[in-house]
Design an enzyme around this catalytic site. Structure first.
Site, PDB file in Angstrom:
ATOM      1  N   CYS A 122       6.404  -9.735   0.689  1.00  0.00           N
ATOM      2  CA  CYS A 122       6.909  -8.625  -0.114  1.00  0.00           C
ATOM      3  C   CYS A 122       8.322  -8.968  -0.552  1.00  0.00           C
ATOM      4  O   CYS A 122       8.937  -9.893  -0.028  1.00  0.00           O
ATOM      5  CB  CYS A 122       6.882  -7.315   0.675  1.00  0.00           C
ATOM      6  N   CYS A 124      10.790  -6.376  -0.983  1.00  0.00           N
ATOM      7  CA  CYS A 124      11.746  -5.284  -0.765  1.00  0.00           C
ATOM      8  C   CYS A 124      12.867  -5.617   0.226  1.00  0.00           C
ATOM      9  O   CYS A 124      13.965  -5.088   0.117  1.00  0.00           O
ATOM     10  CB  CYS A 124      11.035  -3.995  -0.364  1.00  0.00           C
ATOM     11  N   CYS A 132       9.825  -3.228  -4.205  1.00  0.00           N
ATOM     12  CA  CYS A 132       8.905  -4.329  -3.879  1.00  0.00           C
ATOM     13  C   CYS A 132       8.576  -5.197  -5.089  1.00  0.00           C
ATOM     14  O   CYS A 132       7.750  -6.101  -5.012  1.00  0.00           O
ATOM     15  CB  CYS A 132       7.616  -3.773  -3.274  1.00  0.00           C
ATOM     16  N   LYS A 205      -2.493   0.833   1.134  1.00  0.00           N
ATOM     17  CA  LYS A 205      -1.192   1.156   1.715  1.00  0.00           C
ATOM     18  C   LYS A 205      -0.666   2.404   1.031  1.00  0.00           C
ATOM     19  O   LYS A 205      -0.468   2.427  -0.189  1.00  0.00           O
ATOM     20  CB  LYS A 205      -0.236  -0.018   1.496  1.00  0.00           C
ATOM     21  N   ARG A 227       8.697   4.773  -3.619  1.00  0.00           N
ATOM     22  CA  ARG A 227       7.652   3.772  -3.866  1.00  0.00           C
ATOM     23  C   ARG A 227       6.355   4.380  -4.402  1.00  0.00           C
ATOM     24  O   ARG A 227       5.311   3.757  -4.372  1.00  0.00           O
ATOM     25  CB  ARG A 227       7.347   3.024  -2.578  1.00  0.00           C
ATOM     26  N   GLU A 243      -9.175   0.243  -4.284  1.00  0.00           N
ATOM     27  CA  GLU A 243      -8.150  -0.781  -3.995  1.00  0.00           C
ATOM     28  C   GLU A 243      -8.753  -1.922  -3.178  1.00  0.00           C
ATOM     29  O   GLU A 243      -8.512  -3.097  -3.453  1.00  0.00           O
ATOM     30  CB  GLU A 243      -6.988  -0.168  -3.202  1.00  0.00           C
ATOM     31  N   LYS A 258      -2.992   1.132   6.184  1.00  0.00           N
ATOM     32  CA  LYS A 258      -1.663   1.498   6.643  1.00  0.00           C
ATOM     33  C   LYS A 258      -1.149   2.762   5.994  1.00  0.00           C
ATOM     34  O   LYS A 258      -1.292   2.859   4.777  1.00  0.00           O
ATOM     35  CB  LYS A 258      -0.774   0.309   6.275  1.00  0.00           C
ATOM     36  N   SER A 284       5.992   2.068  11.840  1.00  0.00           N
ATOM     37  CA  SER A 284       7.210   2.396  12.577  1.00  0.00           C
ATOM     38  C   SER A 284       7.315   3.872  12.947  1.00  0.00           C
ATOM     39  O   SER A 284       7.649   4.215  14.083  1.00  0.00           O
ATOM     40  CB  SER A 284       8.426   1.973  11.754  1.00  0.00           C
ATOM     41  N   TYR A 323       3.939  -2.069  17.270  1.00  0.00           N
ATOM     42  CA  TYR A 323       5.187  -2.375  17.989  1.00  0.00           C
ATOM     43  C   TYR A 323       4.996  -2.215  19.485  1.00  0.00           C
ATOM     44  O   TYR A 323       5.842  -2.614  20.266  1.00  0.00           O
ATOM     45  CB  TYR A 323       6.324  -1.479  17.473  1.00  0.00           C
TER      46      TYR A 323
HETATM   47  C1  PBG Z   1       7.105  -3.984   2.972  1.00  0.00           C
HETATM   48  C2  PBG Z   1       6.577  -3.282   4.175  1.00  0.00           C
HETATM   49  C3  PBG Z   1       6.874  -2.006   4.676  1.00  0.00           C
HETATM   50  C4  PBG Z   1       6.186  -1.868   5.881  1.00  0.00           C
HETATM   51  C5  PBG Z   1       5.468  -3.038   6.061  1.00  0.00           C
HETATM   52  N1  PBG Z   1       5.696  -3.886   4.987  1.00  0.00           N
HETATM   53  C6  PBG Z   1       7.826  -0.982   4.197  1.00  0.00           C
HETATM   54  C7  PBG Z   1       7.573  -0.199   2.997  1.00  0.00           C
HETATM   55  O1  PBG Z   1       6.570  -0.332   2.308  1.00  0.00           O
HETATM   56  O2  PBG Z   1       8.482   0.562   2.696  1.00  0.00           O
HETATM   57  C8  PBG Z   1       6.232  -0.699   6.793  1.00  0.00           C
HETATM   58  C9  PBG Z   1       5.928  -0.983   8.223  1.00  0.00           C
HETATM   59  C10 PBG Z   1       6.336   0.066   9.190  1.00  0.00           C
HETATM   60  O3  PBG Z   1       6.745   1.179   8.825  1.00  0.00           O
HETATM   61  O4  PBG Z   1       6.265  -0.234  10.384  1.00  0.00           O
HETATM   62  N2  PBG Z   1       6.770  -3.449   1.757  1.00  0.00           N
END
Ligand code: PBG
Length: 333
Positions: A122, A124, A132, A205, A227, A243, A258, A284, A323
Site C-alpha cells: 500500500c 498510505c 493509498c 476491505k 478513505r 470485489e 477486513k 487494530s 495482534y
Molecule cells: C493500509 C492498511 C490499513 C490497515 C491495513 N493495511 C490502514 C487503512 O486502510 O487505513 C489497517 C489494519 C488495522 O487496523 O489493524 N492501507
C-alpha cells in the site's frame, strides 16, 4: 425426538466430552502476526493505543520473528514506517525501503524457514498526504477538491509489489482498494520473472473506524478527507462478493477480509461462495477495544481473546491476521 429423550447437555458435562464434539479449532499455524518496521537500531516503541504492539527496528523485528517461529505462528505481515514521505510514496518501492531492508534481514534467519513472510502493499504509510493512491487536485468534481487517482496509482503499487517480492516477500498483499490493482500487480510480477509469488488480495476491505489505532502505529492517517472513495461501504455485502469475484478473476490466489468481528457475515458469505483460501484480519480497533476492557478488568483476557478468534474461524476464515498472535499461540500451547 424431543425432551426428555434428547438432552443436549449430555455432551457438555466434562471437558473431554466437550472437546470430542467441538466443531471449530484454532492452531498457532493459522495465525499471522503483523509487525511495524521502523528505522534505527534497538528501537521498540510501544504504540499508545495498542498495548503490547511496537514499532520495531529491523534488529528487534528479527527477535520478534524468532519468537513467533518458536511459538509455531504461521507467518508475519509486514508494514513499514519510512524515514521520509512524499507524494510518490518513494519509500514504498525504494530498493532500500524499510520493509525491503527488513525482508532481507529476516530472510537470513532460521525463523524465516518456518514463517510465511507477507508484505502489505500500500502507499498510505509512504505518502505525505496519507492516502493509498496518487492525489490529483480537481475542483468541483466531488464534494472534495481532489481525487484519489486510480489508474496512475497502479504502476506505483505494482512497482512496490515487485520490489517487496525481490527483497524476499513470500506473498504480496495489496490493501489499497484501487480497481484493477491485482491484475496490474500480477502482470508486473510475471514480467519480472516472479510468477511464483502469490497475491493475497485484501479483496473486501471496508472503510472502517476500527483502523484508528493502526493509523497511529503506521503513522498513516489521511491528512485530509477519508478513505470512503476507495474502501468499501460497510453496508454492502453483495458488493463485497463482486470485489472478491473481480480480484480472483484478475489473478488473486487468496483473499483477505477486513475488519473481522463486525463483518463475520461477509466472511461467511465469502466462504460459501468461493473455493479459495480465505483469511480475515482482526484489525487494530478490534484489538484495542479488547485491550481496553482487559485493562479495566471488564473481560477475562484469555477467554475473550480466544472467543473473538474462534468466532472469526467459525465464520469461515482459514487464517487470521491478529495482534494477539503470540499471546493466542501461547494459550493454545
Ligand atoms: C493500509 C492498511 C490499513 C490497515 C491495513 N493495511 C490502514 C487503512 O486502510 O487505513 C489497517 C489494519 C488495522 O487496523 O489493524 N492501507
Amino acid at each position: 425426538m424431543e425432551f426428555p429423550i434428547t438432552r443436549l447437555r449430555r455432551l457438555r458435562r466434562t471437558e473431554p466430552m466437550r472437546s470430542l464434539v467441538r466443531e471449530t479449532h484454532l492452531e498457532p499455524g493459522a495465525l499471522i502476526y503483523p509487525l511495524f518496521l521502523c528505522p534505527g537500531e534497538g528501537v521498540r516503541n510501544e504504540i499508545a493505543s495498542m498495548p503490547g504492539v511496537f514499532n520495531l527496528s529491523v534488529d528487534e523485528a528479527v527477535k520478534e520473528a524468532e519468537a513467533a517461529a518458536s511459538l509455531g505462528i504461521g507467518g508475519l505481515l509486514l508494514f513499514g514506517l519510512p524515514e521520509s514521505k512524499d507524494e510518490q510514496a518513494t519509500g514504498a518501492w525504494a530498493e532500500d525501503g524499510i520493509v525491503q531492508r527488513g525482508l532481507r534481514a529476516l530472510k537470513q534467519t532460521s525463523a524465516a524457514k518456518k514463517l510465511v513472510l507477507i508484505a502489505d502493499v500500500c502507499l498510505c504509510e509512504y505518502t505525505s498526504h496519507g492516502h493509498c493512491g496518487i492525489v490529483e487536485k480537481k475542483e468541483g468534481v466531488l464534494e472534495t477538491d481532489y481525487e484519489i487517482e486510480n489508474d496512475s496509482s497502479l504502476s506505483l503499487l505494482s512497482k512496490t509489489a515487485v520490489s517487496l517480492a525481490k527483497a524476499g516477500a513470500d506473498i504480496v498483499a495489496p490493501s489499497d482498494m484501487m480497481d484493477g490493482r491485482v491484475a496490474a500487480v500480477r502482470d508486473e510480477l510475471d514480467d519480472e520473472g516472479l510468477d511464483q509469488t502469490p497475491i493475497l488480495s485484501y479483496a473486501a476491505k471496508f472503510a472502517s473506524a476500527f483502523y484508528g489505532p493502526f493509523r497511529e502505529a503506521a503513522d498513516s492517517a489521511p491528512q485530509f478527507g477519508d478513505r470512503r472513495s476507495y474502501q468499501m461501504d460497510g453496508a454492502n455485502l453483495r458488493e463485497a462478493m463482486r470485489e472478491i469475484d473481480l480480484d480472483l478473476g484478475e489473478g488473486a490466489d487468496m483473499i483477505l477480509m477486513k475488519p473481522a468481528l463486525p463483518y463475520l457475515d461477509v466472511i461467511r458469505a465469502a466462504r460459501e461462495r468461493f473455493d479459495v483460501p480465505i483469511g480475515a484480519y482482526q484489525v487494530s480497533g478490534e484489538y484495542s477495544m479488547l485491550q481496553a476492557a482487559f485493562a479495566n478488568r471488564w473481560l477475562d483476557r484469555d477467554r475473550a481473546m480466544m472467543e473473538s478468534l474462534l468466532s472469526i474461524r467459525r465464520a469461515g476464515a482459514g487464517f487470521i491476521v491478529t495482534y494477539f498472535a503470540k499471546e493466542a499461540a501461547k494459550a493454545l500451547g
